[in-house]
Structures are given as C-alpha cells and as structure tokens.
Write a protein that holds these residues in place. Structure first.
Motif, PDB file in Angstrom:
ATOM      1  N   ASN A  91       0.832  -1.197   0.000  1.00 58.20           N
ATOM      2  CA  ASN A  91       0.000   0.000   0.000  1.00 58.20           C
ATOM      3  C   ASN A  91       0.866   1.246   0.000  1.00 58.20           C
ATOM      4  O   ASN A  91       2.017   1.221   0.441  1.00 58.20           O
ATOM      5  CB  ASN A  91      -0.918   0.020   1.226  1.00 58.20           C
ATOM      6  CG  ASN A  91      -2.054  -0.984   1.133  1.00 58.20           C
ATOM      7  OD1 ASN A  91      -2.062  -1.975   1.855  1.00 58.20           O
ATOM      8  ND2 ASN A  91      -3.018  -0.734   0.265  1.00 58.20           N
ATOM      9  N   SER A  92       0.321   2.328  -0.491  1.00 56.80           N
ATOM     10  CA  SER A  92       0.997   3.624  -0.451  1.00 56.80           C
ATOM     11  C   SER A  92       1.101   4.093   1.002  1.00 56.80           C
ATOM     12  O   SER A  92       0.345   3.632   1.862  1.00 56.80           O
ATOM     13  CB  SER A  92       0.230   4.648  -1.288  1.00 56.80           C
ATOM     14  OG  SER A  92       0.117   4.209  -2.628  1.00 56.80           O
ATOM     15  N   ASP A 135      -5.875   0.903  -3.976  1.00 55.29           N
ATOM     16  CA  ASP A 135      -4.458   1.251  -3.873  1.00 55.29           C
ATOM     17  C   ASP A 135      -3.587   0.002  -3.812  1.00 55.29           C
ATOM     18  O   ASP A 135      -2.504  -0.028  -4.397  1.00 55.29           O
ATOM     19  CB  ASP A 135      -4.237   2.119  -2.634  1.00 55.29           C
ATOM     20  CG  ASP A 135      -2.787   2.508  -2.443  1.00 55.29           C
ATOM     21  OD1 ASP A 135      -2.296   3.362  -3.205  1.00 55.29           O
ATOM     22  OD2 ASP A 135      -2.134   1.939  -1.548  1.00 55.29           O
ATOM     23  N   MET A 136      -4.060  -1.050  -3.136  1.00 52.27           N
ATOM     24  CA  MET A 136      -3.299  -2.298  -3.058  1.00 52.27           C
ATOM     25  C   MET A 136      -3.176  -2.942  -4.433  1.00 52.27           C
ATOM     26  O   MET A 136      -2.102  -3.406  -4.821  1.00 52.27           O
ATOM     27  CB  MET A 136      -3.965  -3.259  -2.084  1.00 52.27           C
ATOM     28  CG  MET A 136      -3.207  -4.572  -1.893  1.00 52.27           C
ATOM     29  SD  MET A 136      -4.077  -5.773  -0.877  1.00 52.27           S
ATOM     30  CE  MET A 136      -5.436  -6.199  -1.960  1.00 52.27           C
ATOM     31  N   TRP A 156      -9.244  -0.834   6.490  1.00 57.19           N
ATOM     32  CA  TRP A 156      -9.592  -1.305   5.151  1.00 57.19           C
ATOM     33  C   TRP A 156     -10.794  -0.537   4.613  1.00 57.19           C
ATOM     34  O   TRP A 156     -11.769  -0.293   5.314  1.00 57.19           O
ATOM     35  CB  TRP A 156      -9.898  -2.795   5.166  1.00 57.19           C
ATOM     36  CG  TRP A 156      -8.662  -3.632   5.106  1.00 57.19           C
ATOM     37  CD1 TRP A 156      -8.048  -4.278   6.138  1.00 57.19           C
ATOM     38  CD2 TRP A 156      -7.873  -3.882   3.944  1.00 57.19           C
ATOM     39  NE1 TRP A 156      -6.922  -4.915   5.686  1.00 57.19           N
ATOM     40  CE2 TRP A 156      -6.785  -4.702   4.351  1.00 57.19           C
ATOM     41  CE3 TRP A 156      -7.964  -3.499   2.617  1.00 57.19           C
ATOM     42  CZ2 TRP A 156      -5.812  -5.141   3.474  1.00 57.19           C
ATOM     43  CZ3 TRP A 156      -6.997  -3.930   1.729  1.00 57.19           C
ATOM     44  CH2 TRP A 156      -5.939  -4.743   2.154  1.00 57.19           C
ATOM     45  N   SER A 157     -10.696  -0.157   3.344  1.00 45.15           N
ATOM     46  CA  SER A 157     -11.759   0.566   2.656  1.00 45.15           C
ATOM     47  C   SER A 157     -11.628   0.283   1.162  1.00 45.15           C
ATOM     48  O   SER A 157     -10.686  -0.384   0.721  1.00 45.15           O
ATOM     49  CB  SER A 157     -11.672   2.068   2.932  1.00 45.15           C
ATOM     50  OG  SER A 157     -10.444   2.589   2.444  1.00 45.15           O
ATOM     51  N   GLU A 198       0.110   6.632   2.663  1.00 48.43           N
ATOM     52  CA  GLU A 198      -1.077   7.196   3.309  1.00 48.43           C
ATOM     53  C   GLU A 198      -2.117   6.141   3.667  1.00 48.43           C
ATOM     54  O   GLU A 198      -3.030   6.393   4.461  1.00 48.43           O
ATOM     55  CB  GLU A 198      -1.725   8.248   2.399  1.00 48.43           C
ATOM     56  CG  GLU A 198      -2.217   7.722   1.064  1.00 48.43           C
ATOM     57  CD  GLU A 198      -1.161   7.804  -0.028  1.00 48.43           C
ATOM     58  OE1 GLU A 198      -1.541   7.741  -1.210  1.00 48.43           O
ATOM     59  OE2 GLU A 198       0.031   7.919   0.314  1.00 48.43           O
ATOM     60  N   TYR A 199      -1.984   4.925   3.104  1.00 47.91           N
ATOM     61  CA  TYR A 199      -2.957   3.859   3.384  1.00 47.91           C
ATOM     62  C   TYR A 199      -2.406   2.764   4.300  1.00 47.91           C
ATOM     63  O   TYR A 199      -3.164   1.876   4.703  1.00 47.91           O
ATOM     64  CB  TYR A 199      -3.407   3.207   2.068  1.00 47.91           C
ATOM     65  CG  TYR A 199      -4.402   4.018   1.274  1.00 47.91           C
ATOM     66  CD1 TYR A 199      -5.738   4.082   1.657  1.00 47.91           C
ATOM     67  CD2 TYR A 199      -4.012   4.711   0.133  1.00 47.91           C
ATOM     68  CE1 TYR A 199      -6.661   4.818   0.921  1.00 47.91           C
ATOM     69  CE2 TYR A 199      -4.924   5.451  -0.608  1.00 47.91           C
ATOM     70  CZ  TYR A 199      -6.247   5.502  -0.209  1.00 47.91           C
ATOM     71  OH  TYR A 199      -7.150   6.233  -0.932  1.00 47.91           O
ATOM     72  N   ARG A 200      -1.127   2.787   4.611  1.00 51.44           N
ATOM     73  CA  ARG A 200      -0.524   1.653   5.331  1.00 51.44           C
ATOM     74  C   ARG A 200      -1.099   1.475   6.729  1.00 51.44           C
ATOM     75  O   ARG A 200      -1.256   0.355   7.206  1.00 51.44           O
ATOM     76  CB  ARG A 200       0.993   1.840   5.395  1.00 51.44           C
ATOM     77  CG  ARG A 200       1.660   1.542   4.054  1.00 51.44           C
ATOM     78  CD  ARG A 200       3.127   1.863   4.030  1.00 51.44           C
ATOM     79  NE  ARG A 200       3.662   1.732   2.667  1.00 51.44           N
ATOM     80  CZ  ARG A 200       4.845   2.135   2.287  1.00 51.44           C
ATOM     81  NH1 ARG A 200       5.662   2.723   3.182  1.00 51.44           N
ATOM     82  NH2 ARG A 200       5.243   1.985   1.034  1.00 51.44           N
ATOM     83  N   SER A 201      -1.405   2.552   7.428  1.00 47.49           N
ATOM     84  CA  SER A 201      -1.971   2.445   8.767  1.00 47.49           C
ATOM     85  C   SER A 201      -3.465   2.717   8.793  1.00 47.49           C
ATOM     86  O   SER A 201      -4.070   2.723   9.857  1.00 47.49           O
ATOM     87  CB  SER A 201      -1.265   3.438   9.705  1.00 47.49           C
ATOM     88  OG  SER A 201      -1.388   4.768   9.208  1.00 47.49           O
ATOM     89  N   ALA A 202      -4.068   2.908   7.631  1.00 46.33           N
ATOM     90  CA  ALA A 202      -5.497   3.209   7.560  1.00 46.33           C
ATOM     91  C   ALA A 202      -6.314   1.929   7.603  1.00 46.33           C
ATOM     92  O   ALA A 202      -5.832   0.860   7.201  1.00 46.33           O
ATOM     93  CB  ALA A 202      -5.809   3.984   6.277  1.00 46.33           C
ATOM     94  N   LYS A 209      -8.396   1.811  -0.093  1.00 46.91           N
ATOM     95  CA  LYS A 209      -7.195   1.050   0.254  1.00 46.91           C
ATOM     96  C   LYS A 209      -7.075  -0.195  -0.618  1.00 46.91           C
ATOM     97  O   LYS A 209      -5.969  -0.577  -1.022  1.00 46.91           O
ATOM     98  CB  LYS A 209      -7.239   0.650   1.731  1.00 46.91           C
ATOM     99  CG  LYS A 209      -5.976  -0.048   2.212  1.00 46.91           C
ATOM    100  CD  LYS A 209      -5.977  -0.247   3.718  1.00 46.91           C
ATOM    101  CE  LYS A 209      -4.679  -0.899   4.178  1.00 46.91           C
ATOM    102  NZ  LYS A 209      -4.613  -1.054   5.644  1.00 46.91           N
TER     103      LYS A 209
END
Length: 327
Positions: free
Chosen positions: A173-174, A189-190, A182-183, A176-180, A186
């Motif tokens: 993941n980028s 982005d994966m 799941w959506s 900005e999404y690594r600690s966000a 995200k």
C-alpha cells in the motif's frame, strides 16, 4: 492412493523433526551469536557493554546454555505453537509469522497462477509452431527473461511507472494507506501496487516454465499415439489438449514441491527492492542478526511447504496421468 497419502503424512512428522535439528545446528555454526551482533551494533552507535552486562544479556536470551538445552527450549516453544520470542524484533515469532505468511502466500499463489497463465499458452504455441516466427520470438523473449535478474526488472519497471505516472510503486500500500483501516480506496491502492511484484515474479518464472513445457510437448507430439489419433480424424485442437498437453504438464506439476518455497522465501532481493512485507526480507534480517528462533521457524515453514508441495504434486500427477500409480 489413500494408503500412500497416509504413509507420506506419517513420514512428515519425523522428517520435520530431523529438519529442525539440522536447521538449528546450521544456525549455530557461524561464529558468535545474537549478543555479538547486538553488542557490535551498539558499539557502532557509540555505546559500550561490559562483561557483566553481556552475561546478563546472554542469560536473558538463554544463550549461556549449551546447545542441547537451547534446542530443547526452542522445541518446547514449537510444540506449544509459539516458536519462542524473536531477539531482533522483540516480539513473539508466531505474531511475526501470522503477520507476514498470509501476505506472502497470497502473493506466491497469485504469482504461480499468473506464471502458468503466461507460460502454458506460450509453450503450447511454440511446440505446435516449431521453428516458426512465433517460436523464434518466444524463444528470444524466454532467454531474455532467464537472463534478466528479477530485481533489475523490478527497478526498471519502478522507474518507468514513476516516470510515466508519478506513482511510487513500493510496498503493498501507499504510505497514506498503510496504517489506515480497510476501505474501497485502500483495496484499489493495493491492486495498483500489487501488479508490479506479480509481473516481476511471473515473468522471471514463466521464461523457464515455457521452455520446459515446449520441450516436453515436442517429445510427446512425436509419439505413436498422437499419430494414431490424427489418423482416426480427431480434431487437432482437441487432440493436442486432451492427450499430449496433459502428459507434457507432468514436469510442471512435479515442480510444485520446490516452486512454493522458492517463491515464498527465494525472492528476497525482489522483496527488498519493492519493499514488500513478506517473509523473505525477515528471513534475511534474522540470518544476518543470528536470530535463531525466528530463523528456525522460517526454515521449518519453508521445509513444511516443500514436503506439502511435493505430496500435492504427487497426487496431482496421479490424477492427471493414469499411468502413474503409487500402490
């Protein structure tokens, strides 16, 4: 077949026990231990460790005990399912495996599937059109794929993608999404980042697989049963897929035993370049720091994959080829 599977499963347990002894012994062979690595890193940062502090650290990690005692302690953890505590990460090894192994297995299985989707049609077309323009083109591309290291292909593709799109394709993941949580964003982005490692792993593997299938299929096409089937008027496409291709797949099926551990733990450099959260970089770091519990657990996992993959390939060979029986 059932008796054969049961017999192989019964051999599985003592085989893994023997592997645990050999792997734990090999881990202990290099001079020094984790404390030496820890002290060396601390001294490079300007710190010092006296003899009493070193002895306390060795006692904390159980490294002051003789080899049989250390192995017994580790096997006690293994039998309880926790694999001990990692020296390097200061976390339970089981937690590290639970975090890394599912991602690694998902990437590995997707890479194997993509490899076969690329290699099987190319191998069949090259064999059926031997010495044609297509055969020469695929041969050239296969040799090119075998010659280019995976990490170099990863670097080139990363540069091209970043230069053309501005995407920094590293990791699953980028940032900005690594600690966000799941959506949909995200997940998208994966998928945007995951295609690159899959392409790198599949292209480098498909080059060799397609050559093996081509050679095996060419050998089958020259046999008498193919000539007889043609003489009876069987359509060429149906003939090729039903008989010679089915037999020519045997070498590919037989490689599942080493393909699984090779993809899971073998692409260490590619994983490092692409910053993938897989087991390969963890195994490399554990070996360099002489983290014996984490290294031993990963070696056991790869060994179990090898044994399980070999059993799976034997079963699939018997299903695909009626000439193979294990009674």
């Amino acid at each position: 077949m059932l008796h054969y599977i049961i017999r192989r499963l019964l051999i599985f347990i003592p085989f893994l026990a023997l592997i645990s002894i050999v792997s734990f012994t090999i881990i202990q062979l290099p001079p020094g231990d984790y404390v030496d690595t820890y002290v060396q890193n601390l001294q490079q940062q300007g710190g010092t460790v006296n003899a009493q502090e070193r002895a306390a650290i060795e006692k904390q990690y159980g490294l002051d005990e003789p080899f049989p005692v250390q192995y017994g302690v580790w096997m006690g953890h293994v039998l309880r399912g926790d694999f001990g505590n990692s020296f390097l990460y200061d976390r339970p090894v089981a937690d590290i495996l639970a975090e890394r192994v599912p991602r690694t297995m998902a990437i590995a299985l997707a890479a194997i599937l993509l490899t076969w989707l690329i290699a099987i049609p190319i191998g069949i077309l090259s064999a059926r059109r031997q010495y044609s323009v297509w055969d020469h083109a695929f041969t050239f591309l296969s040799f090119l794929g075998l010659a280019i290291p995976g990490f170099l292909l990863a670097l080139v593709l990363m540069y091209v993608v970043y230069d053309k799109t501005g995407w920094l394709v590293t990791g699953i993941n980028s940032p900005e999404y690594r600690s966000a949580p799941w959506s949909v964003g995200k997940a998208v982005d994966m998928l945007k980042n995951l295609w690159l490692p899959l392409v790198v792993l599949a292209v480098t593997s498909a080059a060799g697989v397609s050559r093996v299938l081509r050679a095996s299929l060419l050998d089958e096409l020259k046999k008498q049963y193919v000539t007889t089937a043609r003489a009876k008027g069987l359509p060429e496409g149906k003939l090729i897929l039903r008989y010679p291709v089915r037999v020519a797949l045997n070498p590919l099926i037989s490689t599942i035993g080493w393909m699984l551990p090779a993809v899971v733990g073998g692409e260490v450099v590619v994983s490092k370049v692409l910053n993938l959260p897989t087991t390969g970089p963890v195994l490399l770091d554990a070996i360099l720091s002489q983290d014996m519990y984490l290294t031993g657990a990963l070696v056991m996992m790869l060994s179990a994959l090898t044994v399980a993959g070999t059993l799976l390939s034997d079963i699939l060979l018997a299903v695909l080829d009626p000439r193979i029986r294990y009674e």
